[in-house]
Design a protein around this motif. Structure first.
Motif, PDB file in Angstrom:
ATOM      1  N   ARG A   1      -7.390 -40.361 -15.205  1.00 32.93           N
ATOM      2  CA  ARG A   1      -7.730 -39.233 -16.078  1.00 32.93           C
ATOM      3  C   ARG A   1      -9.104 -39.456 -16.726  1.00 32.93           C
ATOM      4  NH1 ARG A   1      -3.764 -38.234 -13.779  1.00 32.93           N
ATOM      5  NH2 ARG A   1      -5.465 -37.559 -12.417  1.00 32.93           N
ATOM      6  N   ILE A   2      -9.388 -40.698 -17.113  1.00 34.34           N
ATOM      7  CA  ILE A   2     -10.701 -41.008 -17.687  1.00 34.34           C
ATOM      8  C   ILE A   2     -11.796 -40.727 -16.659  1.00 34.34           C
ATOM      9  CG2 ILE A   2     -12.179 -42.861 -18.552  1.00 34.34           C
ATOM     10  CD1 ILE A   2      -9.651 -44.151 -19.742  1.00 34.34           C
ATOM     11  N   ALA A   3     -11.549 -41.117 -15.407  1.00 30.94           N
ATOM     12  CA  ALA A   3     -12.523 -40.860 -14.340  1.00 30.94           C
ATOM     13  C   ALA A   3     -12.725 -39.367 -14.135  1.00 30.94           C
ATOM     14  CB  ALA A   3     -12.054 -41.516 -13.050  1.00 30.94           C
ATOM     15  N   ASP A   4     -11.641 -38.622 -14.101  1.00 35.32           N
ATOM     16  CA  ASP A   4     -11.741 -37.169 -13.891  1.00 35.32           C
ATOM     17  C   ASP A   4     -12.527 -36.507 -15.016  1.00 35.32           C
ATOM     18  OD1 ASP A   4     -10.167 -37.653 -11.701  1.00 35.32           O
ATOM     19  OD2 ASP A   4      -8.321 -36.860 -12.594  1.00 35.32           O
ATOM     20  N   LEU A   5     -12.286 -36.958 -16.260  1.00 34.98           N
ATOM     21  CA  LEU A   5     -13.000 -36.394 -17.398  1.00 34.98           C
ATOM     22  C   LEU A   5     -14.483 -36.742 -17.334  1.00 34.98           C
ATOM     23  CD1 LEU A   5     -12.805 -34.882 -20.095  1.00 34.98           C
ATOM     24  CD2 LEU A   5     -12.302 -37.071 -21.200  1.00 34.98           C
ATOM     25  N   THR A   6     -14.787 -37.960 -16.910  1.00 37.49           N
ATOM     26  CA  THR A   6     -16.181 -38.383 -16.789  1.00 37.49           C
ATOM     27  C   THR A   6     -16.935 -37.504 -15.795  1.00 37.49           C
ATOM     28  OG1 THR A   6     -15.584 -40.678 -17.292  1.00 37.49           O
ATOM     29  CG2 THR A   6     -17.692 -40.312 -16.182  1.00 37.49           C
ATOM     30  N   VAL A   7     -16.319 -37.237 -14.655  1.00 40.73           N
ATOM     31  CA  VAL A   7     -16.964 -36.387 -13.646  1.00 40.73           C
ATOM     32  C   VAL A   7     -17.073 -34.950 -14.152  1.00 40.73           C
ATOM     33  CG1 VAL A   7     -16.759 -35.435 -11.321  1.00 40.73           C
ATOM     34  CG2 VAL A   7     -16.229 -37.849 -11.734  1.00 40.73           C
ATOM     35  N   ALA A   8     -16.030 -34.457 -14.809  1.00 38.05           N
ATOM     36  CA  ALA A   8     -16.038 -33.084 -15.312  1.00 38.05           C
ATOM     37  C   ALA A   8     -17.139 -32.870 -16.339  1.00 38.05           C
ATOM     38  CB  ALA A   8     -14.676 -32.737 -15.919  1.00 38.05           C
ATOM     39  N   ARG A   9     -17.494 -33.920 -17.074  1.00 40.64           N
ATOM     40  CA  ARG A   9     -18.548 -33.812 -18.088  1.00 40.64           C
ATOM     41  C   ARG A   9     -19.934 -34.126 -17.538  1.00 40.64           C
ATOM     42  NH1 ARG A   9     -15.854 -36.383 -23.643  1.00 40.64           N
ATOM     43  NH2 ARG A   9     -14.372 -34.671 -23.997  1.00 40.64           N
ATOM     44  N   GLY A  10     -20.030 -34.250 -16.234  1.00 44.65           N
ATOM     45  CA  GLY A  10     -21.348 -34.438 -15.625  1.00 44.65           C
ATOM     46  C   GLY A  10     -21.711 -35.866 -15.323  1.00 44.65           C
ATOM     47  N   GLY A  11     -20.785 -36.801 -15.528  1.00 41.54           N
ATOM     48  CA  GLY A  11     -21.065 -38.193 -15.191  1.00 41.54           C
ATOM     49  C   GLY A  11     -21.085 -38.393 -13.682  1.00 41.54           C
ATOM     50  N   GLY A  12     -21.681 -39.473 -13.263  1.00 38.27           N
ATOM     51  CA  GLY A  12     -21.690 -39.785 -11.836  1.00 38.27           C
ATOM     52  C   GLY A  12     -22.877 -39.256 -11.071  1.00 38.27           C
ATOM     53  N   ALA A  13     -23.943 -38.817 -11.770  1.00 33.69           N
ATOM     54  CA  ALA A  13     -25.111 -38.272 -11.068  1.00 33.69           C
ATOM     55  C   ALA A  13     -25.776 -39.332 -10.194  1.00 33.69           C
ATOM     56  CB  ALA A  13     -26.111 -37.705 -12.069  1.00 33.69           C
ATOM     57  N   ARG A  14     -25.938 -40.533 -10.724  1.00 31.91           N
ATOM     58  CA  ARG A  14     -26.565 -41.593  -9.927  1.00 31.91           C
ATOM     59  C   ARG A  14     -25.659 -42.007  -8.771  1.00 31.91           C
ATOM     60  NH1 ARG A  14     -30.731 -42.487  -7.890  1.00 31.91           N
ATOM     61  NH2 ARG A  14     -31.691 -41.972  -9.905  1.00 31.91           N
ATOM     62  N   MET A  15     -24.367 -42.067  -9.032  1.00 30.50           N
ATOM     63  CA  MET A  15     -23.419 -42.368  -7.963  1.00 30.50           C
ATOM     64  C   MET A  15     -23.550 -41.337  -6.837  1.00 30.50           C
ATOM     65  SD  MET A  15     -19.237 -42.519  -8.136  1.00 30.50           S
ATOM     66  CE  MET A  15     -19.105 -44.110  -8.927  1.00 30.50           C
ATOM     67  N   ARG A  16     -23.666 -40.071  -7.208  1.00 29.86           N
ATOM     68  CA  ARG A  16     -23.789 -39.009  -6.214  1.00 29.86           C
ATOM     69  C   ARG A  16     -25.071 -39.176  -5.395  1.00 29.86           C
ATOM     70  NH1 ARG A  16     -21.915 -33.615  -5.635  1.00 29.86           N
ATOM     71  NH2 ARG A  16     -23.380 -32.341  -4.430  1.00 29.86           N
TER      72      ARG A  16
END
Length: 314
Positions: A39-54
């Motif tokens: 759930r923490i991961a899903d919230l992180t992505v939903a808030r725009g996290g993971g740009a560098r990973m992408r």
């Protein structure tokens, strides 16, 4: 509020968060802990996290469209948070529980070297759960000596240092202490494993390699250590795999040891050996991309000119 006070307040929150993890997450039922971190991961992505990973994933998997990248980033962020979930729970695992969570591939040559009283150097990427792999190795293979990047705030680094030492590993800080290379040379003269996270290095000693078809800079240390101490160098990749009951384990793959070039300067040999390690990790990253937890720039094209200039001048 003055910037110094803001920084100290932020540090205090960070330290408190990690200490909560150490004390609370390890006491949760395992399946519930994994669900929480999903759930923490899903919230992180939903808030725009993971740009560098992408961005990194787009480089290693250019065939994917936007929808495919979105799904891969979602999976990758879950795997990244899974690492922390498992790290918080690691200190309470028994040797038998460690054995149940780890499956090794290609480990026969490693065990033979250790049985003969030798040592080996491992070139790791930020794949899977390297702390779980280190804890398992220290219990089920032999002594483990490695280097850890100094985290900020200092209290978090101290917590992680004590955590990894408690798992049976010998940890040398990358900065803020004695130079680690001479200490690693000493370790290479004793039986054991020397696993080193090496798929990103912007120092003046970093080696430019072809990684998944793009120039990137990786650490020269593993190859230099293996070459200097005449020890075998194994690329190692780690990936998660699901277990029964909603749990997870990892697979540690010891790839074939890299050959030492018959001729050339020491620098040329180190570069060639580092490239061989990059080739092994390239295949693992392309096949199990979501297990590659690289949330920083690693490819030369993503590094700004000033940062590259600082790397060359440092």
């Amino acid at each position: 509020m003055p910037s110094g006070l803001v920084s100290r307040a932020t540090d205090a929150v960070t330290v408190a968060g990690f200490r909560l993890g150490w004390s609370f997450i390890r006491r949760m039922p395992e399946r519930a802990a994994y669900v929480l971190f999903d759930r923490i991961a899903d919230l992180t992505v939903a808030r725009g996290g993971g740009a560098r990973m992408r961005s990194n994933y787009a480089t290693v998997r250019p065939e994917l469209d936007d929808a495919g990248l979105d799904a891969l980033v979602h999976e990758g962020m879950r795997a990244y948070m899974r690492y922390y979930c498992e790290a918080f729970r690691l200190p309470v695992l028994t040797p038998d529980e460690l054995a149940l969570r780890v499956r090794a591939e290609g480990d026969a040559p490693v065990r033979e070297i250790l049985a003969e009283g030798g040592s080996l150097v491992c070139f790791l990427g930020h794949l899977g759960n390297w702390d779980l792999a280190g804890a398992w190795g220290a219990v089920h293979l032999g002594p483990v000596t490695t280097v850890a990047e100094r985290l900020k705030p200092e209290e978090v680094f101290t917590e992680f240092l004590e955590f990894r030492t408690g798992l049976g590993m010998t940890i040398h800080p990358l900065t803020g202490g004695p130079p680690p290379f001479p200490l690693l040379r000493q370790a290479a003269r004793r039986p054991g494993l020397i696993p080193l996270l090496s798929d990103r290095d912007l120092s003046r000693d970093g080696v430019e390699v072809d990684f998944c078809g793009e120039p990137a800079r990786m650490a020269a240390g593993p190859a230099a250590l293996a070459l200097t101490e005449r020890r075998p160098l194994f690329p190692v990749s780690i990936r998660h795999e699901p277990r029964d009951g909603g749990s997870w384990g990892i697979v540690i793959t010891f790839h074939d040891p890299v050959p030492v070039p018959a001729s050339g300067t020491t620098r040329a040999k180190v570069s060639a050996m580092t490239q061989s390690c990059a080739d092994a990790l390239s295949g693992a990253v392309r096949e199990h991309t979501a297990d590659w937890h690289m949330l920083q720039p690693v490819f030369t094209k993503d590094l700004d000119a000033d940062r590259l200039a600082r790397a060359g001048a440092s």
